[in-house]
Design a protein around this motif. Structure first.
Motif, mmCIF file in Angstrom:
data_model
loop_
_atom_site.group_PDB
_atom_site.id
_atom_site.type_symbol
_atom_site.label_atom_id
_atom_site.label_comp_id
_atom_site.label_asym_id
_atom_site.label_seq_id
_atom_site.Cartn_x
_atom_site.Cartn_y
_atom_site.Cartn_z
ATOM 1 N N LYS A 22 2.164 10.524 -15.363
ATOM 2 C CA LYS A 22 0.769 10.122 -15.205
ATOM 3 C C LYS A 22 0.335 10.635 -13.835
ATOM 4 C CE LYS A 22 -2.301 6.199 -14.875
ATOM 5 N NZ LYS A 22 -2.479 4.761 -14.873
ATOM 6 N N ILE A 23 -0.743 11.390 -13.801
ATOM 7 C CA ILE A 23 -1.225 11.958 -12.544
ATOM 8 C C ILE A 23 -2.398 11.117 -12.058
ATOM 9 C CG2 ILE A 23 -2.066 14.027 -11.377
ATOM 10 C CD1 ILE A 23 0.760 14.263 -12.722
ATOM 11 N N VAL A 24 -2.332 10.725 -10.787
ATOM 12 C CA VAL A 24 -3.402 9.923 -10.197
ATOM 13 C C VAL A 24 -3.897 10.588 -8.925
ATOM 14 C CG1 VAL A 24 -2.532 7.754 -11.167
ATOM 15 C CG2 VAL A 24 -1.798 8.456 -8.895
ATOM 16 N N ASP A 25 -5.148 10.323 -8.590
ATOM 17 C CA ASP A 25 -5.700 10.800 -7.327
ATOM 18 C C ASP A 25 -5.173 9.912 -6.211
ATOM 19 O OD1 ASP A 25 -7.107 12.602 -8.860
ATOM 20 O OD2 ASP A 25 -9.066 11.667 -8.540
ATOM 21 N N TYR A 32 7.761 8.623 -8.192
ATOM 22 C CA TYR A 32 6.563 9.432 -8.049
ATOM 23 C C TYR A 32 6.737 10.491 -6.976
ATOM 24 C CZ TYR A 32 4.869 6.832 -3.864
ATOM 25 O OH TYR A 32 4.720 6.281 -2.621
ATOM 26 N N VAL A 33 5.962 11.554 -7.138
ATOM 27 C CA VAL A 33 5.880 12.628 -6.156
ATOM 28 C C VAL A 33 4.427 12.710 -5.752
ATOM 29 C CG1 VAL A 33 6.207 15.086 -5.716
ATOM 30 C CG2 VAL A 33 7.691 13.927 -7.339
ATOM 31 N N SER A 34 4.172 12.763 -4.459
ATOM 32 C CA SER A 34 2.806 12.858 -3.976
ATOM 33 C C SER A 34 2.713 14.005 -2.987
ATOM 34 C CB SER A 34 2.380 11.535 -3.322
ATOM 35 O OG SER A 34 1.000 11.563 -3.026
ATOM 36 N N ALA A 35 1.684 14.843 -3.164
ATOM 37 C CA ALA A 35 1.559 16.043 -2.324
ATOM 38 C C ALA A 35 0.092 16.333 -2.042
ATOM 39 C CB ALA A 35 2.200 17.232 -3.035
ATOM 40 N N PRO A 36 -0.164 17.031 -0.936
ATOM 41 C CA PRO A 36 -1.529 17.439 -0.624
ATOM 42 C C PRO A 36 -1.923 18.683 -1.431
ATOM 43 C CG PRO A 36 -0.073 18.128 1.129
ATOM 44 C CD PRO A 36 0.762 17.341 0.157
ATOM 45 N N THR A 37 -3.211 18.852 -1.622
ATOM 46 C CA THR A 37 -3.750 20.003 -2.352
ATOM 47 C C THR A 37 -3.228 21.320 -1.793
ATOM 48 O OG1 THR A 37 -5.756 18.758 -2.858
ATOM 49 C CG2 THR A 37 -5.907 21.158 -3.004
ATOM 50 N N ALA A 82 -1.946 32.640 -10.821
ATOM 51 C CA ALA A 82 -3.288 32.964 -10.323
ATOM 52 C C ALA A 82 -4.241 31.778 -10.414
ATOM 53 C CB ALA A 82 -3.857 34.146 -11.094
ATOM 54 N N ASP A 83 -4.018 30.909 -11.384
ATOM 55 C CA ASP A 83 -4.880 29.746 -11.587
ATOM 56 C C ASP A 83 -4.444 28.624 -10.641
ATOM 57 O OD1 ASP A 83 -6.329 27.559 -12.459
ATOM 58 O OD2 ASP A 83 -5.616 27.638 -14.526
ATOM 59 N N ASN A 84 -5.269 28.332 -9.642
ATOM 60 C CA ASN A 84 -4.936 27.221 -8.736
ATOM 61 C C ASN A 84 -5.965 26.100 -8.870
ATOM 62 O OD1 ASN A 84 -7.134 28.156 -7.345
ATOM 63 N ND2 ASN A 84 -6.057 28.631 -5.453
ATOM 64 N N SER A 85 -6.462 25.936 -10.091
ATOM 65 C CA SER A 85 -7.453 24.894 -10.370
ATOM 66 C C SER A 85 -6.830 23.509 -10.240
ATOM 67 C CB SER A 85 -7.993 25.070 -11.796
ATOM 68 O OG SER A 85 -6.955 24.820 -12.734
ATOM 69 N N LEU A 86 -7.690 22.512 -10.222
ATOM 70 C CA LEU A 86 -7.236 21.121 -10.145
ATOM 71 C C LEU A 86 -6.325 20.798 -11.328
ATOM 72 C CD1 LEU A 86 -7.283 18.360 -8.820
ATOM 73 C CD2 LEU A 86 -9.438 17.898 -10.020
ATOM 74 N N GLN A 98 0.880 -1.180 0.000
ATOM 75 C CA GLN A 98 0.000 0.000 0.000
ATOM 76 C C GLN A 98 0.908 1.217 0.000
ATOM 77 O OE1 GLN A 98 -3.081 0.078 2.931
ATOM 78 N NE2 GLN A 98 -3.753 2.111 2.342
ATOM 79 N N LEU A 99 0.980 1.902 -1.128
ATOM 80 C CA LEU A 99 1.944 2.982 -1.283
ATOM 81 C C LEU A 99 1.571 4.222 -0.478
ATOM 82 C CD1 LEU A 99 2.624 2.426 -5.046
ATOM 83 C CD2 LEU A 99 4.185 2.006 -3.165
ATOM 84 N N VAL A 100 2.583 4.956 -0.098
ATOM 85 C CA VAL A 100 2.432 6.170 0.688
ATOM 86 C C VAL A 100 2.118 7.319 -0.261
ATOM 87 C CG1 VAL A 100 3.649 7.749 2.234
ATOM 88 C CG2 VAL A 100 4.108 5.285 2.350
ATOM 89 N N GLY A 101 1.135 8.131 0.085
ATOM 90 C CA GLY A 101 0.820 9.266 -0.772
ATOM 91 C C GLY A 101 -0.161 10.225 -0.137
ATOM 92 N N PHE A 102 -0.415 11.306 -0.855
ATOM 93 C CA PHE A 102 -1.325 12.365 -0.405
ATOM 94 C C PHE A 102 -2.474 12.506 -1.413
ATOM 95 C CE2 PHE A 102 2.613 13.175 1.829
ATOM 96 C CZ PHE A 102 2.168 13.471 3.113
ATOM 97 N N ASP A 103 -2.971 13.712 -1.617
ATOM 98 C CA ASP A 103 -4.153 13.931 -2.455
ATOM 99 C C ASP A 103 -3.932 13.538 -3.916
ATOM 100 O OD1 ASP A 103 -5.287 14.937 -0.144
ATOM 101 O OD2 ASP A 103 -5.039 17.040 -0.738
ATOM 102 N N TYR A 104 -2.741 13.878 -4.437
ATOM 103 C CA TYR A 104 -2.429 13.597 -5.846
ATOM 104 C C TYR A 104 -0.989 13.132 -5.964
ATOM 105 C CZ TYR A 104 -6.637 16.334 -6.324
ATOM 106 O OH TYR A 104 -7.921 16.779 -6.179
#
Length: 149
Positions: free
Chosen positions: A113-116, A59-64, A77-81, A38-44
């Protein structure tokens, strides 16, 4: 399994990434071995598949909240998903791309590849372990996962 000394090229790349956007240093914690159950990660997570003489994933995983802070510091200025995912892909690309200097021109990296959430553990070999490296920037936690051989 990659030698722990070879991890330095990946870790110095993340330091370089943050040094380009602001004067706040990134704190890199000690890498630790992790089973790939079970890999360690955050939001994306931004994943890069590596092939050539070295095979695996980085991979790099970080919270929103951290991704939005990075965008703010970059005066974006754009902080969209969509923009946060682009940023994460750029971070993963930077880390993997800089490793080519260490591993040579046959070191091939796929587009990110970006994953949730954390990466899906089914993509990672069960007979191998990953090095997980916690990082901290401006009080925000993220991780770099490296599973290459």
């Amino acid at each position: 399994m990659i030698q722990v000394e070879k991890l330095e090229v990946f870790l110095s790349s993340i330091s370089d990434f943050f040094a380009q956007i602001d004067d706040t240093p990134v704190a890199i914690d000690t890498p630790y071995l992790h089973d790939n159950k079970q890999l360690v990660g955050f939001d994306y997570s931004g994943m890069i598949k590596i092939s050539g003489p070295i095979e695996g994933y980085v991979y790099v995983s970080a919270p929103t909240i951290m991704l939005r802070e990075v965008l703010s510091v970059m005066r974006e200025a754009d902080n969209s998903l969509s923009m946060m995912k682009d940023l994460l892909g750029e971070m993963a690309n930077t880390i993997s791309g800089n490793a080519r200097t260490e591993f040579g021109p046959n070191f091939i990296i796929a587009p990110p590849k970006i994953v949730d959430g954390a990466p899906n553990s089914t993509m990672f070999p069960k007979n191998r372990q990953s090095y997980i490296t916690p990082i901290n920037w401006r009080g925000y936690q993220a991780v770099i996962g490296i599973c290459i051989a």
